[in-house]
Design a protein around this motif. Structure first.
Motif, PDB file in Angstrom:
ATOM      1  N   ARG A 134      -3.298  33.879  -9.993  1.00 35.66           N
ATOM      2  CA  ARG A 134      -2.630  32.561  -9.981  1.00 35.66           C
ATOM      3  C   ARG A 134      -1.155  32.695 -10.323  1.00 35.66           C
ATOM      4  O   ARG A 134      -0.301  32.094  -9.667  1.00 35.66           O
ATOM      5  CB  ARG A 134      -3.289  31.617 -10.991  1.00 35.66           C
ATOM      6  CG  ARG A 134      -4.610  31.079 -10.540  1.00 35.66           C
ATOM      7  CD  ARG A 134      -5.100  30.013 -11.466  1.00 35.66           C
ATOM      8  NE  ARG A 134      -4.243  28.831 -11.353  1.00 35.66           N
ATOM      9  CZ  ARG A 134      -4.258  27.823 -12.205  1.00 35.66           C
ATOM     10  NH1 ARG A 134      -5.058  27.832 -13.238  1.00 35.66           N
ATOM     11  NH2 ARG A 134      -3.487  26.791 -12.018  1.00 35.66           N
ATOM     12  N   ASN A 147     -11.845  34.238  -5.759  1.00 37.21           N
ATOM     13  CA  ASN A 147     -13.293  34.214  -5.589  1.00 37.21           C
ATOM     14  C   ASN A 147     -13.917  35.549  -6.005  1.00 37.21           C
ATOM     15  O   ASN A 147     -14.907  35.588  -6.740  1.00 37.21           O
ATOM     16  CB  ASN A 147     -13.649  33.881  -4.139  1.00 37.21           C
ATOM     17  CG  ASN A 147     -15.132  33.728  -3.943  1.00 37.21           C
ATOM     18  OD1 ASN A 147     -15.788  32.953  -4.621  1.00 37.21           O
ATOM     19  ND2 ASN A 147     -15.666  34.484  -3.009  1.00 37.21           N
ATOM     20  N   PRO A 151      -1.910  26.375  -5.246  1.00 37.87           N
ATOM     21  CA  PRO A 151      -3.360  26.281  -5.081  1.00 37.87           C
ATOM     22  C   PRO A 151      -3.733  25.080  -4.213  1.00 37.87           C
ATOM     23  O   PRO A 151      -3.039  24.058  -4.222  1.00 37.87           O
ATOM     24  CB  PRO A 151      -3.876  26.090  -6.510  1.00 37.87           C
ATOM     25  CG  PRO A 151      -2.768  26.514  -7.403  1.00 37.87           C
ATOM     26  CD  PRO A 151      -1.497  26.282  -6.644  1.00 37.87           C
ATOM     27  N   VAL A 202      -9.579  24.524  -2.073  1.00 36.65           N
ATOM     28  CA  VAL A 202     -10.469  25.689  -2.126  1.00 36.65           C
ATOM     29  C   VAL A 202     -10.211  26.493  -3.395  1.00 36.65           C
ATOM     30  O   VAL A 202     -11.153  26.938  -4.064  1.00 36.65           O
ATOM     31  CB  VAL A 202     -10.292  26.568  -0.860  1.00 36.65           C
ATOM     32  CG1 VAL A 202     -11.089  27.852  -0.972  1.00 36.65           C
ATOM     33  CG2 VAL A 202     -10.671  25.792   0.386  1.00 36.65           C
ATOM     34  N   THR A 203      -8.952  26.669  -3.738  1.00 35.14           N
ATOM     35  CA  THR A 203      -8.595  27.415  -4.946  1.00 35.14           C
ATOM     36  C   THR A 203      -9.221  26.772  -6.178  1.00 35.14           C
ATOM     37  O   THR A 203      -9.889  27.440  -6.974  1.00 35.14           O
ATOM     38  CB  THR A 203      -7.061  27.473  -5.131  1.00 35.14           C
ATOM     39  OG1 THR A 203      -6.433  27.821  -3.903  1.00 35.14           O
ATOM     40  CG2 THR A 203      -6.672  28.445  -6.229  1.00 35.14           C
ATOM     41  N   THR A 226     -13.098  26.842  -6.167  1.00 35.56           N
ATOM     42  CA  THR A 226     -13.573  28.200  -6.455  1.00 35.56           C
ATOM     43  C   THR A 226     -13.454  28.516  -7.937  1.00 35.56           C
ATOM     44  O   THR A 226     -14.401  29.020  -8.555  1.00 35.56           O
ATOM     45  CB  THR A 226     -12.793  29.232  -5.619  1.00 35.56           C
ATOM     46  OG1 THR A 226     -12.981  28.941  -4.235  1.00 35.56           O
ATOM     47  CG2 THR A 226     -13.244  30.647  -5.918  1.00 35.56           C
ATOM     48  N   ASN A 266      -7.143  32.841  -2.362  1.00 32.96           N
ATOM     49  CA  ASN A 266      -8.485  32.315  -2.577  1.00 32.96           C
ATOM     50  C   ASN A 266      -9.533  33.422  -2.538  1.00 32.96           C
ATOM     51  O   ASN A 266     -10.484  33.405  -3.325  1.00 32.96           O
ATOM     52  CB  ASN A 266      -8.792  31.222  -1.559  1.00 32.96           C
ATOM     53  CG  ASN A 266      -7.982  29.971  -1.823  1.00 32.96           C
ATOM     54  OD1 ASN A 266      -7.521  29.730  -2.935  1.00 32.96           O
ATOM     55  ND2 ASN A 266      -7.778  29.181  -0.787  1.00 32.96           N
TER      56      ASN A 266
END
Length: 130
Positions: free
Chosen positions: A82, A67, A92, A95-96, A99, A63
């Protein structure tokens, strides 16, 4: 701030010389802060240090990387991160997805990609606050 990064990095280097490996939280702090400062050369150096220390990156590092790259429009790197984590079987999380969606929205012109990410999150039973 830059001096602080150098202090933490130096501490990790000294630990390595004493055969004490920094833990995942120390590596994540370095990656997060270097990424936030757009110091991608240093991010890659920390990732290399992790590899040498045989410390496996986790979702927090994924993450942080997404970001950092996404906020500056480095979407090729976002997708590489990824793919790398997919190969490590790190999935993921909310949050992934949040973001990535925020980064693509801020960049503009990526509505198809945003829709794809929302569908993908939904397919993985991840509830987004969109």
């Amino acid at each position: 701030k830059a001096e602080r990064f150098e202090e933490v990095n130096e501490m990790c280097h000294q630990m390595k010389q004493l055969n004490i490996n920094p833990d995942i939280q120390a590596f994540n702090a370095l990656i997060h802060n270097y990424g936030k400062a757009k110091r991608f050369k240093e991010v890659n150096e920390v990732l290399q240090q992790m590899k040498e220390a045989k410390v496996m990156p986790d979702i927090a590092i994924m993450n942080s990387l997404i970001n950092s790259y996404g906020r500056v429009g480095k979407f090729k790197e976002v997708e590489e991160v990824r793919e790398f984590f997919n190969r490590l079987n790190v999935n993921p999380d909310v949050v992934t997805y949040t973001t990535m969606i925020d980064c693509y929205r801020m960049a503009g012109g990526y509505s198809t990609k945003v829709d794809e990410l929302i569908r993908e999150a939904h397919d993985h039973n991840i509830k987004l606050d969109q």
